[in-house]
Scaffold this motif. Sequence first.
Motif, PDB file in Angstrom:
ATOM      1  N   ARG A  59       0.825  -1.201   0.000  1.00  0.00           N
ATOM      2  CA  ARG A  59       0.000   0.000   0.000  1.00  0.00           C
ATOM      3  C   ARG A  59       0.867   1.262   0.000  1.00  0.00           C
ATOM      4  O   ARG A  59       1.980   1.293   0.544  1.00  0.00           O
ATOM      5  CB  ARG A  59      -0.935   0.006   1.198  1.00  0.00           C
ATOM      6  N   ALA A  60       0.309   2.294  -0.591  1.00  0.00           N
ATOM      7  CA  ALA A  60       0.997   3.574  -0.676  1.00  0.00           C
ATOM      8  C   ALA A  60      -0.025   4.667  -0.940  1.00  0.00           C
ATOM      9  O   ALA A  60      -1.138   4.402  -1.405  1.00  0.00           O
ATOM     10  CB  ALA A  60       2.040   3.554  -1.787  1.00  0.00           C
ATOM     11  N   ILE A  61       0.344   5.872  -0.646  1.00  0.00           N
ATOM     12  CA  ILE A  61      -0.417   7.041  -1.076  1.00  0.00           C
ATOM     13  C   ILE A  61       0.291   7.625  -2.286  1.00  0.00           C
ATOM     14  O   ILE A  61       1.515   7.844  -2.254  1.00  0.00           O
ATOM     15  CB  ILE A  61      -0.538   8.081   0.049  1.00  0.00           C
ATOM     16  N   VAL A  62      -0.447   7.854  -3.354  1.00  0.00           N
ATOM     17  CA  VAL A  62       0.126   8.369  -4.594  1.00  0.00           C
ATOM     18  C   VAL A  62      -0.610   9.635  -5.002  1.00  0.00           C
ATOM     19  O   VAL A  62      -1.848   9.676  -5.014  1.00  0.00           O
ATOM     20  CB  VAL A  62       0.055   7.323  -5.720  1.00  0.00           C
ATOM     21  N   ILE A  63       0.160  10.673  -5.327  1.00  0.00           N
ATOM     22  CA  ILE A  63      -0.392  11.921  -5.845  1.00  0.00           C
ATOM     23  C   ILE A  63      -0.084  11.996  -7.333  1.00  0.00           C
ATOM     24  O   ILE A  63       1.070  11.844  -7.740  1.00  0.00           O
ATOM     25  CB  ILE A  63       0.205  13.145  -5.130  1.00  0.00           C
ATOM     26  N   VAL A 109      -4.931  18.961 -12.825  1.00  0.00           N
ATOM     27  CA  VAL A 109      -5.817  18.747 -11.682  1.00  0.00           C
ATOM     28  C   VAL A 109      -5.249  17.598 -10.851  1.00  0.00           C
ATOM     29  O   VAL A 109      -5.036  16.496 -11.368  1.00  0.00           O
ATOM     30  CB  VAL A 109      -7.252  18.429 -12.139  1.00  0.00           C
ATOM     31  N   GLN A 110      -5.008  17.852  -9.581  1.00  0.00           N
ATOM     32  CA  GLN A 110      -4.338  16.879  -8.721  1.00  0.00           C
ATOM     33  C   GLN A 110      -5.306  15.823  -8.191  1.00  0.00           C
ATOM     34  O   GLN A 110      -6.457  16.123  -7.866  1.00  0.00           O
ATOM     35  CB  GLN A 110      -3.675  17.619  -7.555  1.00  0.00           C
ATOM     36  N   MET A 133       3.772  10.961  -7.576  1.00  0.00           N
ATOM     37  CA  MET A 133       4.666  11.037  -6.428  1.00  0.00           C
ATOM     38  C   MET A 133       4.059  10.356  -5.212  1.00  0.00           C
ATOM     39  O   MET A 133       2.871  10.512  -4.933  1.00  0.00           O
ATOM     40  CB  MET A 133       4.962  12.505  -6.087  1.00  0.00           C
ATOM     41  N   VAL A 134       4.896   9.592  -4.512  1.00  0.00           N
ATOM     42  CA  VAL A 134       4.556   9.099  -3.180  1.00  0.00           C
ATOM     43  C   VAL A 134       5.054  10.158  -2.201  1.00  0.00           C
ATOM     44  O   VAL A 134       6.260  10.396  -2.107  1.00  0.00           O
ATOM     45  CB  VAL A 134       5.225   7.748  -2.874  1.00  0.00           C
TER      46      VAL A 134
END
Length: 331
Positions: free
Chosen positions: A6-10, A17-18, A64-65
């Motif tokens: 698991r990860a948070i990705v932007i 638009v993000q 990006m993480v």
Amino acid sequence: MQEPFRAIVISRNEDKVQKVEQTEINLADLMDGDVLVEVEATTVNYKDGLAITGKAPVIRRWPMVPGVDCAGTVVQSSSNDFSEGDAVILNGWGVGEAHTGAYAKYARLNGNWLIKRPQNISARDAMAIGTAGYTSMLCVMALQRYGLSPDDGPILVTGANGGVGSIAISILWKLGFEVIASTGRPEEEAFLKSLGASAIIDRNELSEPGRPMGKERWAGGIDAVGSHTLANVLAQTKYGGAVAACGLAGGMDLPATVMPFILRSVALLGVDSVMAPKSLREEAWHRLGDDLDTDKLHALSKTIGFDEIIDTAQSIVDGKIRGRVVVDMSE
């Protein structure tokens, strides 16, 4: 380690638009580095909040993480400085901005960015300290190198409820300094005094345009706000004093005059934590192990799980978080 994690990705689309999502990635999605770290704990800094909310252009590479800090254990290394099993700390170096960061189970990093975690600091406490606390220590060290001591008079700390401010108060208190805390949340007076502040002033005293020179009130300061606040801090610093500036939450400008510098011999000490040399980082972290009261560190920090990172990022940007937030990556 070949399984997705698991990860948070932007990310952002062609219209810029993000989008922020909690998802799964693989090791191949991480950027290059000679040390692979299993992340045990991380934190939510103001900069992480800006990245996730998109309130400021923190991200410089897409996708990006995010996550600029981590404490963890080396699981693979081709660096001469680190071996499998080493406990390490990362702060800064563009991680979470231009290099995939800490909001994932693993982070692949450059060994030159890492330091070995002191044995008397746990992974959880290292992230309760984080970049904010490490920056606080760099500021204290800068004031001490300049020659300030408790005998010279009080030290003003601005943004006192934030991560930098709250830890700075605790460090200065343990070193014997009198501390004046500036905050926009007067209801937090009891909390700030529990950390070691002897007096509280309203940030409105400093946040508006002021006189080029004011009454001498403090021997020095630690400022994470900038703009009019820093200008007013300088204008009210005693003769021969110094102010360590490390942040710009209130603005990048400095609407001041040279009068405090040339009429009172006041020094403005710039403090950078992102690219600080390794020797300085190691000194700061070893000082933190000795000069920061653990009970006070625990009082000013709380722990959340991975699933709470995104909501907490919004709260920190909205000014709803006091002290420090630790992310336990096992939760």
